[in-house]
Design a protein around this motif. Structure first.
Motif, PDB file in Angstrom:
ATOM      1  N   LEU A   1       6.336   7.411  11.599  1.00 54.87           N
ATOM      2  CA  LEU A   1       5.982   6.005  11.418  1.00 54.87           C
ATOM      3  C   LEU A   1       4.624   5.865  10.734  1.00 54.87           C
ATOM      4  CD1 LEU A   1       7.163   3.183  12.120  1.00 54.87           C
ATOM      5  CD2 LEU A   1       5.643   3.189  14.103  1.00 54.87           C
ATOM      6  N   ALA A   2       3.682   6.741  11.090  1.00 57.03           N
ATOM      7  CA  ALA A   2       2.361   6.705  10.468  1.00 57.03           C
ATOM      8  C   ALA A   2       2.428   7.118   9.000  1.00 57.03           C
ATOM      9  CB  ALA A   2       1.396   7.614  11.230  1.00 57.03           C
ATOM     10  N   VAL A   3       3.290   8.093   8.700  1.00 59.02           N
ATOM     11  CA  VAL A   3       3.451   8.524   7.307  1.00 59.02           C
ATOM     12  C   VAL A   3       4.059   7.394   6.485  1.00 59.02           C
ATOM     13  CG1 VAL A   3       4.441  10.240   5.769  1.00 59.02           C
ATOM     14  CG2 VAL A   3       3.747  10.912   8.070  1.00 59.02           C
ATOM     15  N   PHE A   4       5.027   6.690   7.070  1.00 54.91           N
ATOM     16  CA  PHE A   4       5.633   5.589   6.328  1.00 54.91           C
ATOM     17  C   PHE A   4       4.642   4.439   6.135  1.00 54.91           C
ATOM     18  CE2 PHE A   4       8.443   2.044   5.416  1.00 54.91           C
ATOM     19  CZ  PHE A   4       9.321   2.621   4.515  1.00 54.91           C
TER      20      PHE A   4
ATOM     21  N   VAL B   1      14.374   2.912  -2.171  1.00 58.02           N
ATOM     22  CA  VAL B   1      14.028   1.586  -1.665  1.00 58.02           C
ATOM     23  C   VAL B   1      12.899   0.998  -2.495  1.00 58.02           C
ATOM     24  CG1 VAL B   1      14.799   1.932   0.711  1.00 58.02           C
ATOM     25  CG2 VAL B   1      12.510   2.684   0.051  1.00 58.02           C
ATOM     26  N   GLU B   2      12.824  -0.319  -2.488  1.00 57.77           N
ATOM     27  CA  GLU B   2      11.781  -1.028  -3.238  1.00 57.77           C
ATOM     28  C   GLU B   2      10.932  -1.826  -2.265  1.00 57.77           C
ATOM     29  OE1 GLU B   2      11.901  -4.926  -5.928  1.00 57.77           O
ATOM     30  OE2 GLU B   2      12.697  -3.183  -7.007  1.00 57.77           O
ATOM     31  N   LYS B   3       9.633  -1.651  -2.361  1.00 58.04           N
ATOM     32  CA  LYS B   3       8.714  -2.354  -1.470  1.00 58.04           C
ATOM     33  C   LYS B   3       8.696  -3.846  -1.799  1.00 58.04           C
ATOM     34  CE  LYS B   3       3.833  -2.659  -0.120  1.00 58.04           C
ATOM     35  NZ  LYS B   3       2.491  -2.085  -0.273  1.00 58.04           N
ATOM     36  N   SER B   4       8.677  -4.643  -0.753  1.00 58.75           N
ATOM     37  CA  SER B   4       8.637  -6.090  -0.910  1.00 58.75           C
ATOM     38  C   SER B   4       7.230  -6.614  -0.643  1.00 58.75           C
ATOM     39  CB  SER B   4       9.629  -6.741   0.064  1.00 58.75           C
ATOM     40  OG  SER B   4       9.490  -8.134   0.074  1.00 58.75           O
TER      41      SER B   4
ATOM     42  N   VAL C   1       2.765   5.353   3.187  1.00 51.02           N
ATOM     43  CA  VAL C   1       3.562   5.083   1.990  1.00 51.02           C
ATOM     44  C   VAL C   1       3.454   3.606   1.624  1.00 51.02           C
ATOM     45  CG1 VAL C   1       5.930   4.927   1.118  1.00 51.02           C
ATOM     46  CG2 VAL C   1       5.160   6.998   2.277  1.00 51.02           C
ATOM     47  N   ASP C   2       3.559   2.742   2.627  1.00 52.01           N
ATOM     48  CA  ASP C   2       3.435   1.307   2.385  1.00 52.01           C
ATOM     49  C   ASP C   2       2.057   0.956   1.830  1.00 52.01           C
ATOM     50  OD1 ASP C   2       4.491  -1.635   3.140  1.00 52.01           O
ATOM     51  OD2 ASP C   2       2.401  -1.455   3.791  1.00 52.01           O
ATOM     52  N   ARG C   3       1.045   1.611   2.328  1.00 53.09           N
ATOM     53  CA  ARG C   3      -0.324   1.334   1.872  1.00 53.09           C
ATOM     54  C   ARG C   3      -0.526   1.734   0.420  1.00 53.09           C
ATOM     55  NH1 ARG C   3      -5.392   3.466   1.198  1.00 53.09           N
ATOM     56  NH2 ARG C   3      -4.567   5.565   1.327  1.00 53.09           N
ATOM     57  N   VAL C   4      -0.011   2.891   0.051  1.00 55.45           N
ATOM     58  CA  VAL C   4      -0.249   3.443  -1.278  1.00 55.45           C
ATOM     59  C   VAL C   4       0.623   2.775  -2.344  1.00 55.45           C
ATOM     60  CG1 VAL C   4       0.021   5.543  -2.655  1.00 55.45           C
ATOM     61  CG2 VAL C   4      -1.061   5.663  -0.414  1.00 55.45           C
TER      62      VAL C   4
ATOM     63  N   PRO D   1      -5.346   1.133  -1.595  1.00 54.90           N
ATOM     64  CA  PRO D   1      -4.005   0.562  -1.407  1.00 54.90           C
ATOM     65  C   PRO D   1      -3.432   0.054  -2.732  1.00 54.90           C
ATOM     66  CG  PRO D   1      -5.558  -0.310   0.224  1.00 54.90           C
ATOM     67  CD  PRO D   1      -6.365   0.431  -0.788  1.00 54.90           C
ATOM     68  N   ARG D   2      -2.093   0.052  -2.803  1.00 53.10           N
ATOM     69  CA  ARG D   2      -1.371  -0.551  -3.932  1.00 53.10           C
ATOM     70  C   ARG D   2      -1.705   0.123  -5.265  1.00 53.10           C
ATOM     71  NH1 ARG D   2      -4.034  -3.910  -0.952  1.00 53.10           N
ATOM     72  NH2 ARG D   2      -5.608  -4.167  -2.574  1.00 53.10           N
ATOM     73  N   THR D   3      -1.661   1.451  -5.288  1.00 56.92           N
ATOM     74  CA  THR D   3      -2.091   2.141  -6.507  1.00 56.92           C
ATOM     75  C   THR D   3      -1.004   2.970  -7.181  1.00 56.92           C
ATOM     76  OG1 THR D   3      -3.045   3.856  -5.069  1.00 56.92           O
ATOM     77  CG2 THR D   3      -4.544   2.238  -5.981  1.00 56.92           C
TER      78      THR D   3
END
Length: 794
Positions: free
Chosen positions: A727-730, A780-783, A733-736, A705-707
Motif C-alpha cells: 500500500l505504501a509503494v502504491f 491503469v490511468e491515474k485520475s 506511485v500515486d505521488r510520482v 510529486p507529479r513528475t
C-alpha cells in the motif's frame, strides 16, 4: 364430385416419385444448410473491415517460443528440466495448444450448440483444419472504460460454461478474417525459435493484415516465455532456493487474501508543510531536526520516515495537464509549479520568467545567459574529441538549476542526468521535470551518489557551488569514481577566469588536486559572448600515472573497497584503481552512439550467468529481442496510450534496459531503476548509452510529486511484498505519477489483482487487465479525482 376427387388422386399419383424426390431434396438441403451454418461458425468467412474497426483491442495470449526455465530450477538442481531450457518447446506446428491437451474438455466446446456440434465434427473429419485455424481459448480483459468484456483468468473460468468460440467477437458474430489471422500468426510465431522470430514478425507486416487488427498486438508471456521476465533475488546469476521461494509465495498469497477489496482502503492527505511538493525522504522535518551538523549538507540528504507514508499528496490549485514536449522546454503552466522565488533570484540570468499563466524558460543559465546551445557548441569547439552524441552520449550535470543545459543537450543526441538539492533555489528540479527534462533531487554531501562507478562519459559543472578542493578533494574524488576512464570533466566557474583573491586560491588548490589525481587539463578557454571561461580535464585510461606519483595523495582506495557500491555508502577521500585487462569493464570506450544501444557490451560474455539463467551475452540478446516485440506489438499499439503525451518515463525495475532501448524512436526519456536487491546490471544500461540509478522501493524516490507520465514495473511488486507494505509503494506511485499518467504492471496474477483494487479505490481508470495462469498484466490511468474522505479533509 367423383371426378373432382379422382382428379386430385390422379394428379398426385403420376408425381409420387417426383414428390418423394422433392421431399428428400428438401431434407438434404436443410441438413446441408445446417452443416454450412456450423461450418461458418468456425470458418474463415471474411467480414467487412468496419465490423472490427470499432472494437477495443483485445489481448491475445501467445504460446511460448522458448522455455527459458525458472531460476528456482537452477537453485534446486533440476538439471533434467534445465537441460532443455533453450530448446524449441513445440516443434510441431499442428500440435493442439497446451491448454487444450489437458484431459479436460475445452470450455468453448461445451458452449457450442448441440445442433452444430456433430456436423462440425464431421467436417473436421473430412477436411482437417490447418494448424493456424485451431480453436483457442479467447483471452479477455477490462476495456479502457472499465467495462468488462469477460475474464481471461484460466483458473476463474474453469467452471464457466458460456465461453465463446475464438472465431466470434463479444456480440456473438464471427471474427473478421484479419483478426483471426493475427491470432494464427502469433501462434506460428510462438512455435518458432528465438532467432526465427524477427523474420516471422517481418512476414506478418508484409501480409498487410497487422494493420487491420489492433487487438492481437500484445505479446504476453505464458508458460516458459514468462520466465524471461522473472529474476531471482540473488545477485549475479546465483538463485534463491526452492524453500525460500515457497515461503515467499505463501506470504504473498496470505497478503493477497487479507488485502480485501477496494472499499477496504482508506486514503488520507499527507500532513506536511511541503504540501503539494512533498518528498517524504527529503521533507522529514523530525529527522532533520535531530541532525548534529549541517556542515556537509546533511539536511539536504535523504532521511526517510521509519514507516513509509500511505497518504496522498494534493494537487496544486488549478493544476492542468502539462504542456507537451518540445513546447514544454520553453514554457510550462504556472499553476502546476506556482513558484516565483527562482524567477526573482535568477531572472536576469535567463533561468526562468513569469508571464501571465506561464513560466517561460529562455534557455539561459548562470554561465550561459545567451542560451545553452551556444554554450554547448563552445565546449565542442574547445574540444572536438568530446563529439556530442557520438563519443559522448551519457553525461552528469552537477547543480543543474532548471536543467536547461540537459534540455538542449537533446538537440545533440546526448542524455543528461541532472541533479540539484531541494534548497532555497525553490523547485529548480521540479521545473526541470515539468519541462520534460531528466532530473532528480540530490546533493553532494556525505554519501556516494546512487550510480555505479565508471559510467558517465562526461561530467559537467557550471558554477555548481560545490567546494571541490576541500577535505582532501573528497567530493571531486566522488566524480572521479563516476567518470569513465578517458572521460571528461567540464568545469565552468569563476576560479577559471576571474582573478579575485578567493577565485585565485580555489584555482590553485584545484590545479594541485587535479594533477595529483592524474587528471590532464586538455583545454582552458573563454566564451567571449557569455564572458565566462571553462577548464576541461580528462581522466586517465590506465594506472600508469597512479604508480608514478611521488606521493600517495589522494590515497588509492583499499582493494576491498567496492567502487560500484553506492547505496548509503559514506564518502571517502580515496581513488579507485582503474580496470586492468582487455575484457574488464572500462578497459576501452563503448561503441559510438547509436551503435552501442543494441550491441552486447564487450565485457558481457558467455562465461558469466545472466539474470535469467542463460549465458550473459545470450541473456542480454534475448531480453533485448523480447522487449522489442512487447513494446512494438503491445505498448505502442495495443493499450490505447497516446505516446505524443508521454515524455517522462520510469522503468521501476530495469534489468538490461531493454524496455528503454525499445522506446528509442519515441520522444521520451526513460529513468532506469535497478532495485538494490536485484542483480547489479546498471553498468550495462549505461554502456548502452542509457541511464538510471539505484533505489529501494520500500522508500520514497527523490523526485517531486507529479513528475512522470508513465511508470513501468516488470515483476517488481510481488518481490516487494516480502519486504515492505504494498500500500505504501502504491501511494508512492500515486505521488510520482502525473494525473492521467499510466502505470503498466507485469507481475503475478494475485499481485496485479491487488494493485487493480488499489487503483480502483482511487477511481483510477482500468485500461487493461489480463491474466493467464499465474501471470498478469495491468494498465491503469491515474485520475485527478480523490475519494470523498480525502476531499473532505482538504
Amino acid at each position: 364430385m367423383a371426378f373432382g376427387r379422382g382428379g386430385k388422386m390422379d394428379g398426385r399419383r403420376p408425381s409420387s416419385s417426383s414428390s418423394s424426390f422433392c421431399t428428400t431434396t428438401t431434407v438434404v438441403v436443410f441438413v446441408a444448410l445446417c452443416l454450412v451454418g456450423a461450418w461458418m461458425m468456425t470458418s474463415s468467412t471474411v467480414f467487412p473491415l468496419e465490423i472490427s474497426s470499432n472494437k477495443k483491442p483485445v489481448v491475445k495470449q501467445q504460446p511460448a517460443p522458448v522455455n527459458f526455465g525458472t531460476s528456482e530450477d537452477a537453485a534446486s538442481g533440476n538439471t533434467g528440466e534445465g537441460s532443455g531450457k533453450f530448446e524449441d518447446t513445440d516443434n510441431n506446428d499442428t500440435t493442439v495448444p497446451e491448454e487444450l491437451t489437458n484431459n479436460e474438455a475445452p470450455e468453448k466446446e461445451k458452449s457450442t450448440e448441440n445442433m452444430a456440434e456433430k456436423p462440425e465434427e464431421k467436417l473436421e473429419e473430412k477436411e482437417p483444419a490447418p494448424p493456424n485455424e485451431k480453436e483457442e481459448t479467447k483471452d479477455m480483459f477490462d476495456d479502457a472504460n472499465g467495462k468488462s468484456e469477460g475474464r481471461s483468468d484460466d483458473v476463474k473460468n474453469d467452471n464457466d460454461g458460456d465461453k465463446k468460440d475464438e472465431n466470434t467477437n463479444e456480440s456473438g458474430d464471427e471474427k473478421p478474417d484479419g483478426e483471426r489471422k493475427d491470432d494464427q500468426e502469433e501462434k506460428s510465431e510462438g512455435d518458432a525459435t528465438q532467432e526465427e522470430q524477427p523474420q516471422i514478425e517481418e512476414k506478418v507486416e508484409e501480409t498487410g493484415e497487422k494493420e487491420q487488427s489492433s487487438n492481437s498486438n500484445e505479446v504476453f508471456p505464458d508458460g516458459a516465455q514468462s520466465e524471461l521476465l522473472k529474476e531471482s533475488n540473488a545477485q549475479n546469476g546465483s538463485f534463491t532456493t526452492q524453500a525460500a521461494e515457497s515461503k515467499n509465495e505463501k506470504e504473498v498469497q496470505a497478503s493477497s487474501k487479507s488485502s480485501g477489496d477496494e472499499t477496504s482502503y482508506s486514503w488520507k492527505l499527507c500532513n506536511s508543510s511541503a504540501s503539494t511538493d512533498y518528498i517524504p525522504c527529503l521533507d522529514n522535518v523530525k529527522a532533520i531536526k535531530k541532525l548534529r551538523s549541517t556542515k556537509h549538507y546533511e539536511h539536504r540528504e535523504r532521511h526517510c520516515p521509519e514507516e513509509p507514508p500511505t497518504c496522498l499528496v494534493p494537487l496544486p490549485e488549478g493544476y492542468k495537464r502539462p504542456i507537451e514536449w518540445p513546447k514544454s522546454r520553453d514554457k510550462v503552466w504556472y499553476s502546476n509549479v506556482p513558484h516565483t522565488k527562482l524567477a526573482e533570484y535568477k531572472g536576469h540570468q535567463n533561468w526562468v520568467k513569469v508571464s501571465g499563466d506561464y513560466l517561460l524558460f529562455p534557455g539561459g543559465g548562470t554561465q550561459f545567459k545567451n542560451g545553452a546551445l551556444h554554450y554547448i557548441d563552445t565546449i565542442q569547439q574547445a574540444l572536438p574529441d568530446i563529439a556530442w552524441g557520438k563519443r559522448s552520449r551519457v553525461i552528469l550535470d552537477v547543480g543543474c538549476g532548471v536543467a536547461s543545459f540537459g534540455g538542449y543537450m537533446f538537440d545533440r543526441d546526448v542524455l543528461t542526468m541532472s541533479f540539484a538539492p531541494k534548497d532555497e533555489h525553490e523547485a529548480q528540479v521540479q521545473f526541470a521535470l515539468e519541462r520534460g527534462i531528466p532530473a532528480i533531487s540530490a546533493v553532494m554531501g556525505t554519501k556516494r551518489l546512487p550510480y555505479p562507478s565508471r559510467v558517465f562519459d562526461v561530467i559537467h559543472c557550471a558554477r555548481c557551488r560545490v567546494p571541490w578542493h576541500i577535505e582532501g578533494g573528497m567530493l571531486l574524488l566522488e566524480l572521479n569514481r563516476l567518470l569513465r576512464p578517458g572521460g571528461y570533466f567540464v568545469w565552468s566557474a569563476t576560479p577559471v577566469y576571474q582573478k579575485l583573491p578567493e577565485d585565485v586560491e580555489i584555482w590553485n588548490a584545484m590545479s594541485i588536486l587535479t594533477k595529483s589525481m592524474c587528471w590532464k587539463m586538455v583545454n582552458k578557454t573563454k566564451d567571449k559572448l557569455n564572458q565566462v571561461g571553462m577548464a576541461i580535464y580528462q581522466k586517465p585510461m590506465d594506472n600508469n600515472c597512479y604508480e608514478k606519483r611521488s606521493e600517495n595523495s589522494p590515497p588509492l582506495c583499499k582493494e576491498s573497497d567496492a567502487a560500484d557500491a553506492a547505496w548509503n555508502v559514506p564518502l571517502e577521500a580515496c581513488m579507485h584503481k582503474l580496470p586492468v585487462g582487455p575484457t574488464v569493464r572500462g578497459a576501452k570506450w563503448p561503441e559510438s552512439w547509436p551503435q552501442r544501444l543494441n550491441k552486447t557490451p564487450f565485457w558481457v560474455d558467455g562465461s558469466q550467468v545472466g539474470v535469467y539463467g542463460k549465458p550473459a551475452n545470450e541473456d542480454f540478446e534475448a531480453d533485448n529481442a523480447h522487449w522489442k516485440r512487447v513494446v512494438s506489438k503491445s505498448y505502442l499499439n495495443g493499450m490505447g496510450i497516446d505516446w505524443s503525451k508521454v515524455r517522462n518515463v520510469m522503468d521501476m525495475r530495469a534489468v538490461y534496459g531493454g524496455f528503454a532501448a525499445a522506446l528509442k524512436n519515441q520522444k521520451v526519456w526513460v529513468m532506469n531503476i535497478v532495485p538494490i536487491d536485484s542483480p547489479d546490471t546498471l553498468p550495462i544500461i549505461y554502456e548502452r548509452g542509457l541511464f538510471g540509478m539505484y533505489h529501494d522501493w520500500c522508500e520514497s524516490f527523490s523526485t517531486y510529486p507529479r513528475t512522470y507520465d508513465l511508470l513501468h514495473a516488470d515483476h517488481l511488486f510481488s518481490k516487494l511484498k516480502t519486504r515492505c507494505k504494498l500500500l505504501a509503494v502504491f501511494a508512492e506511485v500515486d505521488r510520482v505519477l502525473r494525473p492521467e499518467g499510466k502505470l503498466i504492471v507485469r507481475d503475478t496474477a494475485d499481485t496485479t489483482n491487488e494493485l487493480e483494487s488499489m487503483a480502483k479505490s482511487l477511481k483510477w481508470e482500468v485500461r487493461m487487465t489480463y491474466t493467464k495462469g499465474n501471470e498478469g498484466l495491468l494498465c491503469v490511468e491515474k485520475s485527478m479525482w480523490r475519494p470523498k474522505e480525502v476531499e473532505a479533509s482538504m
